[in-house]
Design a protein around this motif. Structure first.
Motif, PDB file in Angstrom:
ATOM      1  N   ILE A 116       0.887  -1.161   0.000  1.00 27.65           N
ATOM      2  CA  ILE A 116       0.000   0.000   0.000  1.00 27.65           C
ATOM      3  C   ILE A 116       0.920   1.204   0.000  1.00 27.65           C
ATOM      4  N   VAL A 117       1.008   1.853  -1.139  1.00 25.55           N
ATOM      5  CA  VAL A 117       2.041   2.867  -1.342  1.00 25.55           C
ATOM      6  C   VAL A 117       1.856   4.037  -0.383  1.00 25.55           C
ATOM      7  N   ASP A 118       0.598   4.475  -0.208  1.00 26.76           N
ATOM      8  CA  ASP A 118       0.352   5.588   0.707  1.00 26.76           C
ATOM      9  C   ASP A 118      -0.898   5.332   1.554  1.00 26.76           C
ATOM     10  N   PRO A 119      -0.705   4.724   2.730  1.00 33.32           N
ATOM     11  CA  PRO A 119      -1.863   4.408   3.579  1.00 33.32           C
ATOM     12  C   PRO A 119      -2.710   5.637   3.897  1.00 33.32           C
ATOM     13  N   GLY A 120      -2.097   6.803   3.896  1.00 32.52           N
ATOM     14  CA  GLY A 120      -2.844   8.014   4.239  1.00 32.52           C
ATOM     15  C   GLY A 120      -3.943   8.349   3.251  1.00 32.52           C
ATOM     16  N   THR A 121      -3.824   7.889   2.018  1.00 30.95           N
ATOM     17  CA  THR A 121      -4.827   8.250   1.003  1.00 30.95           C
ATOM     18  C   THR A 121      -5.489   7.013   0.389  1.00 30.95           C
ATOM     19  N   THR A 122      -5.433   5.899   1.104  1.00 30.88           N
ATOM     20  CA  THR A 122      -6.020   4.670   0.567  1.00 30.88           C
ATOM     21  C   THR A 122      -7.176   4.246   1.461  1.00 30.88           C
ATOM     22  N   TYR A 123      -8.301   3.954   0.848  1.00 27.84           N
ATOM     23  CA  TYR A 123      -9.528   3.671   1.586  1.00 27.84           C
ATOM     24  C   TYR A 123     -10.007   2.282   1.162  1.00 27.84           C
ATOM     25  N   ILE A 124      -9.877   1.320   2.054  1.00 30.29           N
ATOM     26  CA  ILE A 124     -10.317  -0.044   1.741  1.00 30.29           C
ATOM     27  C   ILE A 124     -11.309  -0.488   2.807  1.00 30.29           C
TER      28      ILE A 124
END
Ligand code: UD1
Ligand code: CA
Length: 441
Positions: free
Chosen positions: A269-277
């Motif tokens: 997950i390259v950028d957890p701050g902008t990933t919504y799963i």
């Protein structure tokens, strides 16, 4: 804490026995005035599911099947969200958490087992923690077991007051706490296990003599002898939602927990701050999720896939191995075959793509005719030119191609054929005079 390491959804014999003798009550009748909302608080959503649904899932995952939900504000909606497997008790007037549990008195009369009591507005409690509480409760032969957490900002929560030796004394609510008690950072999470007859008896003695004029559930502890405190090492578990800010903070904590689980399982997950799963997404190891990506419940992603940046994958979507979905591509209820790509500006809905398909920038499956949804099938090795519209139901055969701007009408494009134009037709061979003279007088 006393909790064992997180276990998978695999129950030992002992878990099953302890969960079987337990029932659960979820308190979900309050309006949640501090939310400043028309909607009852427990109906507000984080990561695509209402708060109370998260609590219910944790209880079920802990192996407790017998669940009673206390409803009041928007009772009908809360019942609908909780579903037919739960039982319900009405609390007509919200006089406090103690009063809410007292409303279950009739239904619980005669039940001598353990009672798990949870707040419907604390969605991050984990099933393994609930099992650890039940186990600790049983091992100690306790009257009550409470779940506490040490948090950075305890304001608003009930505090756990201990004596000089660190033994539990009582819980004091924020509104009633003395200044030195307010500085205590160990809080009551609002999750408890009680010996059922004991708590029902104690509730009858609780009086609303406090700053909020409410019947406080933690007041039952005054009448109990053996009280166990299970302190969680994950303070997020104790997060309760009273305000919109807390709703956002809780969503962020849950989001991070889900992302960590995927990363631990081998997903980049390259950028957890902008990933919504959302919860309930399967991602195989070595898939890479790029920034600004939203992946909804029920999506499955195969090994080596690349998703994002700026992708939106919705329910029932399956990406087979090494498929790639890129910028501003939305995929709904579709299967994308191995190594197939939709890298830019596309909508795939109700579509089935074979292997090695290339979807050109701007391709749209027009799946909805205003009344019904229709399927699109794109067979192995087919490709679409930029800005193709596929008017479903439609099939592109193996290796078929569409030209830029093609609008492919309902029906089938034969394998290996190139279609162009509006409506799209097979491209005439060079020697054919088909369109000669068109546009001239
Ligand atoms: C409660 C606890 C506090 C704890 C905190 C954890 C009490 C008195 N205080 O405070 O010690 O730190 O939770 O989050 O219990 N509800 C009803 N009926 C009612 C009142 C509440 O069903 O009459 C439900 C609410 O819908 C909510 C839950 O009980 O889901 C908790 O109520 P809330 O008013 O949010 O309690 P807190 O003030 O947060
Ligand atoms: Ca609360």
């Amino acid at each position: 804490m006393v909790a064992a390491r997180p276990r998978k959804a695999h129950f030992t014999h002992r878990d099953r026995v302890s969960a079987q003798n337990a029932k659960a009550v979820i308190l979900a009748a309050g309006k949640g005035v501090r939310m400043k909302s028309e909607r009852a608080k427990v109906l507000h959503e984080i990561l695509g599911a209402p708060l109370v649904a998260h609590v219910l899932k944790a209880v079920r995952d802990a192996g407790v099947a017998d669940v009673l939900v206390v409803v009041g504000c928007q009772a009908g909606e809360v019942r609908a969200v909780a579903g037919p497997e739960a039982a319900f008790v009405e609390q007509e007037e919200q006089k406090g958490t103690g009063h809410a549990l007292l409303c279950c008195g009739k239904v619980l009369a005669g039940f001598a087992g353990d009672l798990l009591v949870l707040a419907g507005d604390a969605p991050l409690v984990r099933p393994e923690t609930l099992r650890a509480m039940l186990e600790s409760h049983r091992r100690a032969g306790a009257d009550a077991t409470i779940l506490s957490a040490v948090v950075e900002s305890p304001a608003g929560y009930g505090r756990v007051v201990r004596d000089a030796e660190g033994r539990f004394l009582r819980i004091v609510e924020d509104a009633d706490a003395a200044p030195q008690e307010r500085s205590i950072r160990e809080i009551n999470s609002g999750a408890y296990v009680f010996r059922t007859p004991r708590v029902l008896g104690a509730l009858r003695e609780v009086r609303p003599e406090n700053a909020q004029r409410e019947y406080y559930l933690p007041d039952v502890l005054k009448a109990m002898k053996t009280i166990e405190v299970v302190r969680t090492d994950d303070p997020a578990e104790a997060l309760g939602v009273n305000t919109r800010r807390e709703l956002a903070a809780t969503a962020a904590a849950l989001r991070r927990r889900i992302l960590d689980r995927h990363m631990d399982a081998g997903v980049s997950i390259v950028d957890p701050g902008t990933t919504y799963i959302e919860d309930g997404v399967e991602i195989a190891p070595d898939a890479v999720i790029h920034p600004f990506t939203v992946i909804r419940r029920g999506v499955r992603i195969g090994p080596g896939c690349h998703v994002g940046p700026f992708s939106h994958l919705r329910g029932e979507t399956v990406l087979e191995e090494r498929a790639e979905i890129g910028n501003f591509v939305e995929v709904k209820k579709s299967r994308v075959g191995a190594r197939s790509k939709a890298k830019h500006l596309a909508y795939l809905g109700d579509a089935t793509l074979g292997a090695d398909v290339n979807i050109g920038a701007g391709t749209i499956t027009a799946n909805y005719d205003g009344a019904k949804k229709h399927p699109t099938v794109i067979e192995d090795g087919a490709s679409t030119g930029s800005n193709t519209v596929l008017v479903a139901p439609v099939r592109l055969g193996k290796g078929a191609k569409t030209g830029a701007g093609a609008v492919v009408p309902r029906g089938e494009v034969k394998a290996g054929t190139l279609v162009v134009g509006v409506p799209a037709r097979p491209l005439a061979r060079k020697s054919a005079p088909a369109r000669a003279g068109r546009g001239k007088t």
